[in-house]
Design a protein around this motif. Structure first.
Motif, PDB file in Angstrom:
ATOM      1  N   ALA A  88      -5.802   3.538   3.975  1.00  0.00           N
ATOM      2  CA  ALA A  88      -4.945   2.545   4.638  1.00  0.00           C
ATOM      3  C   ALA A  88      -5.674   1.949   5.842  1.00  0.00           C
ATOM      4  N   SER A 112      -2.501   6.289  -3.246  1.00  0.00           N
ATOM      5  CA  SER A 112      -3.905   5.961  -2.998  1.00  0.00           C
ATOM      6  C   SER A 112      -4.734   7.214  -2.740  1.00  0.00           C
ATOM      7  N   PHE A 136       0.837  -1.206   0.000  1.00  0.00           N
ATOM      8  CA  PHE A 136       0.000   0.000   0.000  1.00  0.00           C
ATOM      9  C   PHE A 136       0.868   1.250   0.000  1.00  0.00           C
TER      10      PHE A 136
END
Length: 164
Positions: free
Chosen positions: A94, A54, A49
């Motif tokens: 996250a 993101s 991640f």
């Protein structure tokens, strides 16, 4: 054990400069630590991640630092543009992933304005580190997720062994 890992540490080219922070291919990392890192990857379920990507930031991107470390947070890039919402959105995504997948531990990139868990840059773009946390590390920690960085692999291994 399920572990959230900063994508850059896994060799993904997601850093602000378009590069990565690969542990496995870093010539400055000892072979024994590379081996430990690979053991951790092979023996656990890894979730790659990058909160900044993101959160909608491009690769490459202008370096950013946290200029106000208490609420309301302010994150600006080196050109003075406000990128706070991108950092907050990435942190929230996250946390959402950790909740969805029941992830209780994360291995995050040291010193990052998103992922740093002990030190981050001071917000002046002078490469000066201060004791503080990145926004993702802070949010995850506040929600009970144990945070480690790439300089704490032995501590992470110990945590894994005692919490399996």
């Amino acid at each position: 054990m399920k572990i959230l890992v900063s994508a850059c540490l896994l060799g993904e080219d997601v850093r602000y400069d378009g590069n990565n922070s690969s542990i496995a291919f870093n010539p400055k990392v000892s072979f024994s630590l590379k081996e430990l890192f690979m053991d951790i990857l092979c023996e656990n379920e890894i979730y790659s991640f990058c909160p900044e990507v993101s959160g909608g930031l491009p690769i490459p991107r202008i370096p950013a630092e946290i200029v106000k470390r208490d609420k309301p947070f302010i994150v600006q890039n080196q050109n003075g543009e406000d990128v706070t919402i991108n950092f907050l959105l990435g942190a929230k995504k996250a946390l959402d992933l950790c909740k969805e997948e029941n992830i209780k531990v994360a291995l995050l990139k040291a010193n990052s304005p998103s992922c740093g868990n002990i030190k981050i840059y001071d917000g002046t773009f002078s490469k000066n580190l201060i004791d503080s946390e990145g926004l993702t590390a802070k949010l995850l920690k506040e929600n009970g997720i144990e945070i480690f960085n790439e300089n704490q692999l032995k501590e992470l291994q110990k945590y894994i062994k005692t919490n399996k």
